[in-house]
Write an enzyme that holds these catalytic residues in place. Structure first.
Site, PDB file in Angstrom:
ATOM      1  N   LYS A 278      -9.564 -10.543   5.298  1.00 44.44           N
ATOM      2  CA  LYS A 278      -8.928 -11.161   6.469  1.00 44.44           C
ATOM      3  C   LYS A 278      -9.150 -10.370   7.760  1.00 44.44           C
ATOM      4  O   LYS A 278      -9.288 -10.951   8.827  1.00 44.44           O
ATOM      5  CB  LYS A 278      -7.422 -11.313   6.222  1.00 44.44           C
ATOM      6  N   ASP A 315      -1.730 -18.417   8.824  1.00 44.21           N
ATOM      7  CA  ASP A 315      -0.564 -17.788   8.192  1.00 44.21           C
ATOM      8  C   ASP A 315       0.631 -17.862   9.152  1.00 44.21           C
ATOM      9  O   ASP A 315       1.775 -17.914   8.718  1.00 44.21           O
ATOM     10  CB  ASP A 315      -0.848 -16.317   7.860  1.00 44.21           C
TER      11      ASP A 315
HETATM   12  P1  NAP Z   1      -0.616  -6.342   2.382  1.00 43.83           P
HETATM   13  O1  NAP Z   1      -1.385  -6.436   3.659  1.00 43.83           O
HETATM   14  O2  NAP Z   1      -1.175  -5.578   1.254  1.00 43.83           O
HETATM   15  O3  NAP Z   1       0.833  -5.699   2.756  1.00 43.83           O
HETATM   16  C1  NAP Z   1       1.749  -5.435   1.775  1.00 43.83           C
HETATM   17  C2  NAP Z   1       3.043  -4.898   2.400  1.00 43.83           C
HETATM   18  O4  NAP Z   1       3.980  -4.790   1.346  1.00 43.83           O
HETATM   19  C3  NAP Z   1       2.891  -3.533   3.022  1.00 43.83           C
HETATM   20  O5  NAP Z   1       3.705  -3.444   4.149  1.00 43.83           O
HETATM   21  C4  NAP Z   1       3.405  -2.608   1.924  1.00 43.83           C
HETATM   22  O6  NAP Z   1       4.047  -1.450   2.409  1.00 43.83           O
HETATM   23  C5  NAP Z   1       4.467  -3.450   1.287  1.00 43.83           C
HETATM   24  N1  NAP Z   1       4.662  -3.085  -0.106  1.00 43.83           N
HETATM   25  C6  NAP Z   1       3.740  -3.133  -1.090  1.00 43.83           C
HETATM   26  N2  NAP Z   1       4.292  -2.726  -2.248  1.00 43.83           N
HETATM   27  C7  NAP Z   1       5.564  -2.396  -1.986  1.00 43.83           C
HETATM   28  C8  NAP Z   1       6.638  -1.888  -2.768  1.00 43.83           C
HETATM   29  N3  NAP Z   1       6.476  -1.666  -4.076  1.00 43.83           N
HETATM   30  N4  NAP Z   1       7.817  -1.681  -2.183  1.00 43.83           N
HETATM   31  C9  NAP Z   1       7.982  -1.913  -0.871  1.00 43.83           C
HETATM   32  N5  NAP Z   1       7.012  -2.376  -0.062  1.00 43.83           N
HETATM   33  C10 NAP Z   1       5.806  -2.630  -0.628  1.00 43.83           C
HETATM   34  O7  NAP Z   1      -0.277  -7.787   1.824  1.00 43.83           O
HETATM   35  P2  NAP Z   1      -0.138  -9.162   2.649  1.00 43.83           P
HETATM   36  O8  NAP Z   1      -1.444  -9.823   2.765  1.00 43.83           O
HETATM   37  O9  NAP Z   1       0.641  -8.908   3.894  1.00 43.83           O
HETATM   38  O10 NAP Z   1       0.722 -10.028   1.629  1.00 43.83           O
HETATM   39  C11 NAP Z   1       2.061  -9.645   1.303  1.00 43.83           C
HETATM   40  C12 NAP Z   1       2.630 -10.616   0.293  1.00 43.83           C
HETATM   41  O11 NAP Z   1       2.846 -11.862   0.919  1.00 43.83           O
HETATM   42  C13 NAP Z   1       1.674 -10.942  -0.855  1.00 43.83           C
HETATM   43  O12 NAP Z   1       1.769 -10.001  -1.864  1.00 43.83           O
HETATM   44  C14 NAP Z   1       2.152 -12.293  -1.297  1.00 43.83           C
HETATM   45  O13 NAP Z   1       3.175 -12.157  -2.251  1.00 43.83           O
HETATM   46  C15 NAP Z   1       2.719 -12.878  -0.039  1.00 43.83           C
HETATM   47  N6  NAP Z   1       1.844 -13.943   0.501  1.00 43.83           N
HETATM   48  C16 NAP Z   1       2.294 -15.201   0.409  1.00 43.83           C
HETATM   49  C17 NAP Z   1       1.547 -16.224   0.911  1.00 43.83           C
HETATM   50  C18 NAP Z   1       2.046 -17.612   0.806  1.00 43.83           C
HETATM   51  O14 NAP Z   1       1.299 -18.525   1.137  1.00 43.83           O
HETATM   52  N7  NAP Z   1       3.284 -17.815   0.399  1.00 43.83           N
HETATM   53  C19 NAP Z   1       0.311 -15.979   1.535  1.00 43.83           C
HETATM   54  C20 NAP Z   1      -0.145 -14.666   1.602  1.00 43.83           C
HETATM   55  C21 NAP Z   1       0.648 -13.651   1.092  1.00 43.83           C
HETATM   56  P3  NAP Z   1       3.245  -0.099   2.801  1.00 43.83           P
HETATM   57  O15 NAP Z   1       2.859  -0.271   4.223  1.00 43.83           O
HETATM   58  O16 NAP Z   1       4.234   0.970   2.568  1.00 43.83           O
HETATM   59  O17 NAP Z   1       2.068  -0.022   1.869  1.00 43.83           O
END
Ligand code: NAP
Length: 522
Positions: A278, A315
């Protein structure tokens, strides 16, 4: 084999019987006679591939050919003979086989897509009704190689071609457009006879392979991994509902370079971009909308006819639309948990709508940086419980999988709405805690559907059939959950197979032609 064929023949009158899967093909073959007689409308290929060629027959070329000759006598219209076996046969034996039945000479490369031209040059020295060239895609571009190969030869020869492997889906669906007379689908999930094979019903119902033609526009979701994406089910359903002549594929891109090379050569009209590309894709765009530039991440691409790439971030709509359907965002207090890609889209998008946005994150520094860039507030985790909000958004993966972890504690849930962006599973520890406290829960599936709906609108210029999209995704998730929790895969039983009332004598098999095979394919 007979039971399985009986259960499928009505919808699939064109089938391949892998006789090498029988422990004793020669003994088993006569039992297939009654099936062939009862289904004169069916076109059946007999294949008895030897173990050295990736099949299961532990026998000689003579044994393979004996089975195929017997199959021809029984009324199979086509036999598939591996090129290696063809080379080992005497010219007269090959001629005899070819006189009695339609002959497919096939070559399988289980490792790569290489030297297709050289391979075909050798194959085409032997007369056959169809030439089948199957390779393995080790990257997306291999699909392009296969389709160019098919385009080059299908005018002169009856060709069948595809790439096996998880990265070969493009060729399985678009190969027919490039000149492959037919393609292969598994009878059911779990019964694949080649790596990367999808089921025949998926090819028809999800990818609408029967209506793929030269005018079909190609879209896809590109990422790594991408095989479990629900986007193909949702977007193909939307295209079908709105009668857009388009197909949407899952493109497993192991590198951005491979993806871009593929996009250059296949006239892909649009892409959904998912993890991990992305952010990296932004540098490759000709232009993008201001919010996408601010966020620094793009999940939607439009490719112009000249090949230029334009980026959008839907998004934002995925987060904003479900909230706007429930409350006024101007002045609403919204806490975002997380500071990753989706949190960025949420922060910039909600700020643009006038919401009072707060961010908290496991790694405080990352959260503070995002808060500064989006001009919103950062909350230290211990302070979260001291505040109350209109909305709390979980933008972390916590809760995914078994749904047993939660990114927040119960005492921190001081809010009217809880939007958990995790959507697999549909219910998480966080949503259960919120519901128990009387908080209104917005399921993550709403974001998934809304970001897809916006993509559909950007690409097609039509309003998205949101209800249909939500329905098919919900059903697909239910199916997946049921499949995962089922102790054993469902199998057809005698009771489930209705015997065909009609009994007919099979006419002497005629050699199928391009026309009859195409008709049977449908
Ligand atoms: P990302 O860029 O990898 O970011 C993940 C975030 O979650 C980071 O801020 C990370 O914190 C935090 N995190 C990861 N593991 C954690 C833990 N065990 N405890 C606390 N915080 C934690 O991922 P993203 O692309 O933003 O996506 C995030 C989530 O959104 C996905 O996993 C998915 O479940 C959801 N999502 C949903 C949709 C939908 O259509 N509904 C679409 C896309 C994503 P740090 O900065 O500390 O690493």
């Amino acid at each position: 084999m007979i039971e399985r064929a009986e259960s499928l023949v009505r919808d699939n009158p064109f089938m391949e019987f892998r006789l090498d899967y029988l422990s004793q093909p020669m003994t088993g073959l006569p039992k297939l006679r009654s099936f062939l007689e009862m289904h004169p409308e069916a076109t059946i290929i007999a294949t008895c591939r030897r173990a050295v060629n990736g099949g299961k027959l532990k026998g000689t070329v003579a044994a393979e050919v004996a089975v195929l000759l017997k199959a021809a006598d029984l009324g199979f219209q086509l036999v598939d003979l591996e090129f290696q076996s063809v080379q080992a046969l005497k010219a007269t034996d090959l001629q005899e086989l070819s006189n009695r039945v339609g002959l497919i000479i096939s070559h399988h490369n289980f490792r790569a897509t290489k030297k297709l031209e050289e391979q075909f040059e050798e194959m085409s020295r032997y007369p056959a009704d169809f030439y089948k060239v199957v390779s393995t895609a080790t990257n997306l571009y291999d699909n392009v190689v296969m389709m160019k190969f098919l385009e080059a030869h299908s005018g002169k020869h009856e060709m069948v071609g595809l790439c096996m492997g998880e990265q070969g889906i493009i060729s399985r669906v678009l190969g027919v457009r490039a000149g492959s007379i037919f393609t292969f689908g598994a009878a059911t999930r779990g019964e694949e006879t080649g790596p990367g094979q999808v089921t025949a019903s998926e090819l028809r119902d999800v990818y609408r392979i029967d209506s793929v033609d030269a005018a079909t526009q190609v879209y896809g979701v590109a990422g790594d991994p991408v095989e479990h994406s629900l986007s193909p089910v949702m977007m193909n359903a939307a295209f079908r509902r709105e009668t857009v002549n388009a197909v949407y594929l899952a493109l497993h891109a192991k590198s951005l370079k491979d993806l871009l090379a593929c996009v250059r050569d296949i006239p892909i009209r649009g892409l959904s971009i998912t993890m991990p590309y992305k952010q990296a894709i932004v540098a490759e765009l000709e232009n993008s909308d201001p919010l996408t530039r601010q966020i620094g991440a793009c999940n939607t691409i439009v490719r112009s006819l000249e090949g230029k790439l334009y980026g959008f971030n839907t998004d934002v709509a995925g987060v904003v639309v479900p909230l706007e359907q429930r409350l006024h965002l101007a002045g609403a207090r919204v806490l975002i948990v997380g500071a990753g890609g989706v949190a960025r889209a949420a922060a910039f998008g909600l700020k643009a709508k006038g919401a009072e946005v707060f961010i908290t994150n496991r790694t405080a520094e990352k959260g503070q940086t995002l808060a500064r860039q989006a001009k919103v507030k950062y909350l230290k985790r211990p302070d979260v419980a001291k505040h109350s909000f209109d909305v709390i958004i979980n933008a972390t993966p916590v809760g995914m999988g078994n749904g047993k972890a939660s990114p927040l504690e119960e005492k921190e849930l001081n809010t009217k709405y809880l939007f958990d962006l995790v959507y697999v599973p549909a219910e998480t520890k966080l949503t259960k805690m919120a519901s128990a406290k009387g908080i209104q829960v917005i399921p993550g599936l709403e974001m998934f559907v809304q970001q897809g709906a916006r993509q559909f609108e950007i690409w097609s210029g039509k309003p998205a059939p949101v209800a249909e999209m939500a329905y098919v995704v919900t059903k697909a998730l239910e199916r997946r959950t049921a499949e995962e929790s089922a102790a054993e895969p469902a199998t057809a039983t005698r009771k489930t197979i209705r015997p065909t009332a009609r009994r007919a004598t099979r006419p002497a098999a005629k050699k199928p032609t391009r026309k009859t095979v195409k008709a049977a394919r449908r």
